[in-house]
Design a protein around this motif. Structure first.
Motif, PDB file in Angstrom:
ATOM      1  N   TRP A  15      -6.554   1.020  -9.189  1.00 42.22           N
ATOM      2  CA  TRP A  15      -5.369   0.190  -8.987  1.00 42.22           C
ATOM      3  C   TRP A  15      -4.707   0.599  -7.687  1.00 42.22           C
ATOM      4  O   TRP A  15      -4.610   1.779  -7.374  1.00 42.22           O
ATOM      5  CB  TRP A  15      -4.369   0.384 -10.131  1.00 42.22           C
ATOM      6  CG  TRP A  15      -4.810  -0.225 -11.407  1.00 42.22           C
ATOM      7  CD1 TRP A  15      -5.473   0.387 -12.426  1.00 42.22           C
ATOM      8  CD2 TRP A  15      -4.610  -1.580 -11.822  1.00 42.22           C
ATOM      9  NE1 TRP A  15      -5.707  -0.504 -13.432  1.00 42.22           N
ATOM     10  CE2 TRP A  15      -5.190  -1.721 -13.088  1.00 42.22           C
ATOM     11  CE3 TRP A  15      -4.020  -2.686 -11.223  1.00 42.22           C
ATOM     12  CZ2 TRP A  15      -5.182  -2.924 -13.772  1.00 42.22           C
ATOM     13  CZ3 TRP A  15      -4.005  -3.881 -11.918  1.00 42.22           C
ATOM     14  CH2 TRP A  15      -4.577  -3.990 -13.173  1.00 42.22           C
ATOM     15  N   LYS A  17      -1.101   0.377  -5.851  1.00 43.62           N
ATOM     16  CA  LYS A  17       0.303   0.077  -6.107  1.00 43.62           C
ATOM     17  C   LYS A  17       1.211   0.499  -4.958  1.00 43.62           C
ATOM     18  O   LYS A  17       2.397   0.247  -4.980  1.00 43.62           O
ATOM     19  CB  LYS A  17       0.761   0.767  -7.391  1.00 43.62           C
ATOM     20  CG  LYS A  17       0.032   0.256  -8.620  1.00 43.62           C
ATOM     21  CD  LYS A  17       0.559   0.894  -9.885  1.00 43.62           C
ATOM     22  CE  LYS A  17      -0.092   0.255 -11.084  1.00 43.62           C
ATOM     23  NZ  LYS A  17       0.824   0.036 -12.177  1.00 43.62           N
ATOM     24  N   ASP A  19       2.407   0.562  -0.889  1.00 40.83           N
ATOM     25  CA  ASP A  19       2.496  -0.399   0.204  1.00 40.83           C
ATOM     26  C   ASP A  19       1.533  -0.078   1.343  1.00 40.83           C
ATOM     27  O   ASP A  19       1.008  -0.961   1.988  1.00 40.83           O
ATOM     28  CB  ASP A  19       3.938  -0.443   0.725  1.00 40.83           C
ATOM     29  CG  ASP A  19       4.134  -1.491   1.797  1.00 40.83           C
ATOM     30  OD1 ASP A  19       3.739  -2.646   1.576  1.00 40.83           O
ATOM     31  OD2 ASP A  19       4.670  -1.149   2.864  1.00 40.83           O
ATOM     32  N   VAL A  37      -5.292  -4.869  -6.587  1.00 44.93           N
ATOM     33  CA  VAL A  37      -3.959  -4.800  -5.990  1.00 44.93           C
ATOM     34  C   VAL A  37      -2.977  -5.341  -7.023  1.00 44.93           C
ATOM     35  O   VAL A  37      -3.067  -6.492  -7.444  1.00 44.93           O
ATOM     36  CB  VAL A  37      -3.899  -5.613  -4.680  1.00 44.93           C
ATOM     37  CG1 VAL A  37      -2.516  -5.499  -4.056  1.00 44.93           C
ATOM     38  CG2 VAL A  37      -4.971  -5.146  -3.709  1.00 44.93           C
ATOM     39  N   ASP A  38      -2.036  -4.515  -7.440  1.00 45.08           N
ATOM     40  CA  ASP A  38      -1.104  -4.876  -8.511  1.00 45.08           C
ATOM     41  C   ASP A  38       0.149  -5.540  -7.935  1.00 45.08           C
ATOM     42  O   ASP A  38       1.077  -4.873  -7.510  1.00 45.08           O
ATOM     43  CB  ASP A  38      -0.730  -3.643  -9.313  1.00 45.08           C
ATOM     44  CG  ASP A  38       0.039  -3.975 -10.572  1.00 45.08           C
ATOM     45  OD1 ASP A  38       0.321  -5.166 -10.808  1.00 45.08           O
ATOM     46  OD2 ASP A  38       0.351  -3.050 -11.339  1.00 45.08           O
ATOM     47  N   GLU A  40       1.860  -7.554  -9.841  1.00 43.58           N
ATOM     48  CA  GLU A  40       2.703  -7.837 -11.010  1.00 43.58           C
ATOM     49  C   GLU A  40       3.746  -6.751 -11.238  1.00 43.58           C
ATOM     50  O   GLU A  40       4.902  -7.050 -11.525  1.00 43.58           O
ATOM     51  CB  GLU A  40       1.843  -7.978 -12.268  1.00 43.58           C
ATOM     52  CG  GLU A  40       2.661  -8.285 -13.513  1.00 43.58           C
ATOM     53  CD  GLU A  40       1.823  -8.460 -14.754  1.00 43.58           C
ATOM     54  OE1 GLU A  40       2.381  -8.974 -15.735  1.00 43.58           O
ATOM     55  OE2 GLU A  40       0.644  -8.088 -14.761  1.00 43.58           O
ATOM     56  N   HIS A  41       3.363  -5.506 -11.107  1.00 43.05           N
ATOM     57  CA  HIS A  41       4.260  -4.402 -11.434  1.00 43.05           C
ATOM     58  C   HIS A  41       4.760  -3.645 -10.213  1.00 43.05           C
ATOM     59  O   HIS A  41       5.262  -2.530 -10.339  1.00 43.05           O
ATOM     60  CB  HIS A  41       3.556  -3.428 -12.386  1.00 43.05           C
ATOM     61  CG  HIS A  41       3.181  -4.054 -13.682  1.00 43.05           C
ATOM     62  ND1 HIS A  41       1.878  -4.356 -14.000  1.00 43.05           N
ATOM     63  CD2 HIS A  41       3.927  -4.483 -14.723  1.00 43.05           C
ATOM     64  CE1 HIS A  41       1.832  -4.914 -15.194  1.00 43.05           C
ATOM     65  NE2 HIS A  41       3.073  -5.007 -15.650  1.00 43.05           N
ATOM     66  N   THR A  42       4.586  -4.219  -9.039  1.00 43.79           N
ATOM     67  CA  THR A  42       5.047  -3.572  -7.808  1.00 43.79           C
ATOM     68  C   THR A  42       5.853  -4.574  -6.987  1.00 43.79           C
ATOM     69  O   THR A  42       5.932  -5.748  -7.329  1.00 43.79           O
ATOM     70  CB  THR A  42       3.861  -3.086  -6.957  1.00 43.79           C
ATOM     71  OG1 THR A  42       3.088  -4.218  -6.551  1.00 43.79           O
ATOM     72  CG2 THR A  42       2.978  -2.113  -7.717  1.00 43.79           C
ATOM     73  N   ARG A  66      -3.868  -8.718  -9.032  1.00 42.95           N
ATOM     74  CA  ARG A  66      -3.199  -9.038 -10.293  1.00 42.95           C
ATOM     75  C   ARG A  66      -1.886  -9.717  -9.934  1.00 42.95           C
ATOM     76  O   ARG A  66      -0.985  -9.100  -9.357  1.00 42.95           O
ATOM     77  CB  ARG A  66      -2.945  -7.773 -11.095  1.00 42.95           C
ATOM     78  CG  ARG A  66      -2.299  -8.058 -12.428  1.00 42.95           C
ATOM     79  CD  ARG A  66      -2.144  -6.801 -13.219  1.00 42.95           C
ATOM     80  NE  ARG A  66      -1.664  -7.112 -14.549  1.00 42.95           N
ATOM     81  CZ  ARG A  66      -1.547  -6.223 -15.502  1.00 42.95           C
ATOM     82  NH1 ARG A  66      -1.878  -4.960 -15.273  1.00 42.95           N
ATOM     83  NH2 ARG A  66      -1.108  -6.577 -16.678  1.00 42.95           N
TER      84      ARG A  66
END
Length: 79
Positions: A15, A17, A19, A37-38, A40-42, A66
């Motif tokens: 994953w 997360k 930058d 590349v998340d 959704e949660h970042t 994601r």
């Protein structure tokens, strides 16, 4: 998941997360073959997502993103 390079065995995935695109380059040097590349949660913006994908592809990695929801607006921008 079968390996895209013709070798036998599982692929390593990680994953993303952070930058900084350097994290993707480090993962590539460590042998990771797929990044997710998340988004959704970042708080990653589209330019950071694009940088991770570009760096990953430059290192022969496959990249998935994601997305935060199923809305076509964000999905179209990522594509």
């Amino acid at each position: 998941m079968s390996s895209g390079n013709g070798s036998q065995g599982p692929q390593w995935a990680a994953w993303v997360k952070l930058d900084s695109w350097e994290s993707t380059a480090i993962l590539a040097r460590a042998g990771v073959e797929v990044i997710v590349v998340d988004a959704e949660h970042t708080m990653l913006d589209l330019s950071a997502i694009a940088r991770h994908i570009a760096v990953g592809q430059a290192h022969g990695m496959r990249a998935l993103v994601r997305v935060p929801d199923q809305g076509p607006s964000f999905v179209q921008r990522v594509l």
